[in-house]
Design a protein around this motif. Sequence first.
Motif, short mmCIF file in Angstrom:
data_model
loop_
_atom_site.label_atom_id
_atom_site.label_comp_id
_atom_site.label_asym_id
_atom_site.label_seq_id
_atom_site.Cartn_x
_atom_site.Cartn_y
_atom_site.Cartn_z
N LEU A 1 1.20 51.79 -119.77
CA LEU A 1 0.13 51.09 -119.04
C LEU A 1 -0.19 49.75 -119.69
CD1 LEU A 1 -2.25 54.02 -118.05
CD2 LEU A 1 -0.55 52.84 -116.63
N GLY A 2 -0.07 49.67 -121.01
CA GLY A 2 -0.26 48.40 -121.71
C GLY A 2 0.81 47.39 -121.32
N MET A 3 2.07 47.85 -121.26
CA MET A 3 3.15 46.96 -120.84
C MET A 3 2.96 46.52 -119.39
SD MET A 3 6.68 48.36 -122.59
CE MET A 3 6.53 50.05 -122.03
N LEU A 4 2.49 47.43 -118.55
CA LEU A 4 2.24 47.09 -117.16
C LEU A 4 1.15 46.03 -117.05
CD1 LEU A 4 2.64 47.54 -114.13
CD2 LEU A 4 1.07 49.50 -114.30
N ALA A 5 0.07 46.21 -117.78
CA ALA A 5 -1.05 45.26 -117.74
C ALA A 5 -0.65 43.88 -118.24
CB ALA A 5 -2.22 45.80 -118.54
N SER A 6 0.19 43.85 -119.29
CA SER A 6 0.58 42.57 -119.87
C SER A 6 1.89 42.03 -119.31
CB SER A 6 0.69 42.71 -121.39
OG SER A 6 1.70 43.63 -121.74
N PHE A 52 8.50 45.75 -117.60
CA PHE A 52 7.83 45.07 -116.49
C PHE A 52 7.92 43.54 -116.58
CE2 PHE A 52 5.63 49.12 -117.21
CZ PHE A 52 5.92 49.74 -116.00
N ALA A 53 8.57 43.02 -117.60
CA ALA A 53 8.62 41.57 -117.82
C ALA A 53 9.33 40.82 -116.70
CB ALA A 53 9.28 41.27 -119.17
N ASP A 54 10.36 41.41 -116.13
CA ASP A 54 11.14 40.73 -115.10
C ASP A 54 10.93 41.33 -113.71
OD1 ASP A 54 12.37 38.92 -116.88
OD2 ASP A 54 13.75 40.49 -117.52
N ALA A 55 9.76 41.89 -113.48
CA ALA A 55 9.51 42.58 -112.22
C ALA A 55 9.64 41.67 -111.01
CB ALA A 55 8.12 43.22 -112.24
#
Length: 110
Positions: A65-70, A75-78
């Motif tokens: 969830l932290g990676m999603l939020a940031s 999730f960096a190249d979504a």
Amino acid sequence: MNFERPTRRTANGFDTFDLAVDLLVDAGLDHYEWKDEDEYAHVRRLGIITDTEHRAVDAAREETLGMLASRTGVFADADRWATWRWNQAWPTPHLPGPAEAAEGAASTSG
């Protein structure tokens, strides 16, 4: 996102173990939901997922969830995967038939 034990190499191939809970995230990363919480609770009650493993899953959930939020990590190249499309010029992949598989195995074995 699938939560599972680390994949292990064995003499017969690979062992995987799904931990029953998954995170579904929309393409724009604006909405998420947990999937199969009831199944996860059931395998916890059965003792298939230990308390130690449950704590690790909870930590992984928070990290995710932290990676999603940031918008970091997976999730960096979504924005790129939200617009990805199959290139029509690419040939359609296919699995070899039994005879092709046997021939390939024979030619690589020695």
